[in-house]
Structures are given as structure tokens and as C-alpha cells.
Motif scaffolding. Structure first.
Motif: not given
Length: 352
Positions: A206-220
Motif C-alpha cells: 500500500l505504501k508503495k502505491w499510495q502517498k499516505t500517512s496511514l499507520r498500521l497498529m498491531l494489537l497483541f
């Protein structure tokens, strides 16, 4: 009419069967309900009589013993004409109307041959078998294809915790946990952790396709286990991935504040999806038979591979009208779940 009911389980106060029986007692005050439990139940209607089971039925052998030797005497003593159970067993004789209530998969996944036979006998003896979702109905009908329409679905509320988060609350949650950024949320537990690398690679795509500030949260769900993230220190987007341990304090707020929720978990984790629906958060779910049965058109489905998930992450990000339509479907889907309606259906069926 005198109704007998055995409510079994670890948390009886939260039992859907108990909720239904209380509603049935209030709806039919001339009926009497004899409630067999091995713990004290509070706030019962006046026409309910609780009968304590002692010693407690701590295992299935004790359960079987109670059904075979104790229950018949109880049915006679209290002149019970109708009996219902959520324990997967019934009175062996056919002298009275009997019903089974199933609200988890444990009964359908029994491995012990002796208890499998007892469950099968109970299904055949039951006037109706009540189930609380489409997965249970599907599993039951596959095991017993000749049920002849016995299965009855009851859709209880799936969002018992109705905590409200305002827009200001949502912004505060994002500021507290992820520096104010929008984020995709992925829960890491025993069933979903095998897909962790797939999720990270899809996020990279996704980051390669889009210039976006969106993050990924991994909730353990348990402790953060960096062994599940080999070579994470060299991951190109590691500064845009947040690792957190799930707690009672943060679980619901982090779901409510998410931009979208990625669900690659199992059936037992499906409550998290319903929470996302409730808080108007779009869900990307693994394209499995189980998920399709549970969520219908209320989620966007992705095959469990990098390209498919990346495309759906992008679709949710870029196509606002699609996202709105998906959320509308989820909101409509939630309307089928109503505990009072489910209880009323139960009362009508057992009263016939």
C-alpha cells in the motif's frame, strides 16, 4: 405450564439462555420456571424457582450422572412438562417436550465418542434446537442433515457494551496511542499471528502505491512477541507501525478509533468485528466460509495473501463512496441482532 431449564457454563449470569428464560417468565407470568444451576443467580422474576445442583457439575461425567439419575426425579418432583438445556444433554425418555440451546461451538466439536453419542441422542430427542448464529446452524445441519427443520436461529445482541465515543474522544484516542494518525488495526492472537507477515507486506505494498500517512497498529492479545516479526528492525516502514499490548482499557477505544479493521482471526474472535460495525469502522475480513456465513455482505473480503489484502487496503483508502456503502451494509446487518426479538421467538416456539 411448568418449565424446567438447566443453565450450564462458567458465567451463567451472562448466559443468553438465562436472559431468554427471564424474559419468558416475565412474558408469561402464569407459567412457572424451575431453574437448575450450580451457582446462585440474582434478580429472578417471581415465577422462577432456582434449584441448586450440588455437588457442582465440574466435568462431563458428573453432568452425565446428573442427567441420568438426578434429573428424572427432579422432573417428577416439580411436575415439569417442558425442559430445555444448554449442556448438550437431555432426559433420555420422551415423556415431555424437550429443547436444546446451543450458543458456542464446543458441543459441536466434542471429540469423546461417548459424549458425542449423548449429544447426538439429545439432538434427535429435541423438539427444536436453538442456535445463536449461522455458523452454529451450518455446523449442526452438516452433522445432522436429517434434522427436518428442527434448527431455529435466535440472533441476540452482539454489542452488549454500548460505550459512546464522540469525535473528540476519537481524536484523543489517536493522539494518545498513535500520535494522531489514522490507522489500520490488526489484532495479533494465537489464530491470526500466522498472517502477521502477510499483513506487514500488504501494508508495504500500500505504501508503495499510495502517498499516505496511514499507520498500521498491531494489537497483541498477549505480550508483544517480537519473535513473530523476524528482521523487523530492517522493515522499511517500521516507524509507521505501532506495536501495543491489548488491555481492558484500550481494546474498545482502539477499535472505535480505527480507520479500518483487518480480521484474519477465527470464529471465537468474531466479537471484535461486531464491535467495529457498531463503531462505524469498515472491516476487511479473510475470505473464508466461516466469515461469509457470519458477516454476509457487511465486510470487504480479501484472500489471505499479500496482493489481495493490499488491494483491499487501497480500496478502503481511496474509494470513499465504497467505504460509505460498506458501512451502511454493516449498520443494516446489525439490525438483525436483537435479544428481545430473539427471546420472543423462543417463547412463541416453545409455547406451541
Amino acid at each position: 405450564m411448568i418449565v424446567g431449564a438447566h443453565v450450564w457454563g462458567e458465567d451463567i449470569e451472562q448466559s443468553r439462555l438465562l436472559f431468554t428464560l427471564k424474559n419468558a417468565a416475565l412474558a408469561k407470568p402464569t407459567n412457572k420456571i424451575i431453574l437448575f444451576t450450580d451457582c446462585i443467580v440474582n434478580a429472578l422474576p417471581q415465577n422462577c424457582l432456582q434449584v441448586n445442583i450440588n455437588p457442582k457439575l465440574k466435568n462431563k461425567l458428573l453432568l452425565y450422572y446428573w442427567y441420568k439419575y438426578k434429573l428424572p426425579k427432579m422432573l417428577l418432583k416439580y411436575n415439569i412438562s417442558l425442559f430445555i438445556s444448554n449442556a448438550g444433554m437431555l432426559y433420555s425418555a420422551n415423556a415431555i417436550k424437550q429443547f436444546l440451546f446451543i450458543d458456542n461451538k464446543n458441543l459441536l466439536e466434542e471429540r469423546n465418542n461417548f459424549f458425542k453419542k449423548k449429544f447426538s441422542a439429545a439432538v434427535l430427542a429435541a423438539q427444536n434446537v436453538f442456535v445463536t448464529d449461522d455458523i452454529l446452524a451450518d455446523s449442526l445441519n452438516k452433522k445432522f442433515p436429517d434434522l427436518s427443520g428442527k434448527t431455529q436461529k435466535l440472533y441476540f445482541n452482539v454489542n452488549e457494551n454500548n460505550t459512546v465515543f464522540t469525535l473528540n474522544d476519537i481524536e484523543a484516542i489517536k493522539e494518545k496511542y498513535i500520535a494522531g494518525f489514522e490507522y489500520y488495526l490488526f489484532r495479533v492472537n494465537a489464530s491470526s499471528q500466522v498472517q502477521l507477515i502477510t499483513v506487514l507486506k500488504a501494508f508495504s505494498q500500500l505504501k508503495k502505491w499510495q502517498k499516505t500517512s496511514l499507520r498500521l497498529m498491531l494489537l497483541f492479545e498477549n505480550e508483544i512477541d517480537e519473535k513473530l516479526l523476524p528482521d523487523f528492525k530492517n522493515y522499511k516502514y517500521k516507524n509507521e507501525v505501532v506495536l501495543l499490548k491489548e488491555t481492558n482499557e484500550n481494546a474498545l477505544p482502539l477499535t472505535a478509533a480505527a480507520f479500518a479493521y483487518i480480521f484474519f482471526g477465527e470464529y471465537k474472535s468474531s466479537q471484535n468485528v461486531y464491535n467495529a460495525f457498531y463503531y462505524n469502522v469498515p472491516v476487511i475480513a479473510a475470505d473464508t466460509v466461516s466469515n461469509n456465513l457470519l458477516f454476509k455482505a457487511a465486510v470487504i473480503y480479501a484472500a489471505i495473501n499479500v496482493d489481495s489484502l493490499a488491494l483491499q487496503l487501497q480500496l478502503i483508502y481511496k474509494n470513499e463512496s465504497y467505504k460509505i456503502q460498506l458501512l451502511q451494509k454493516a449498520a443494516m446487518f446489525l439490525t438483525r441482532f436483537n435479544s428481545n426479538t430473539a427471546s420472543q421467538k423462543f417463547i412463541e416456539i416453545v409455547s406451541n
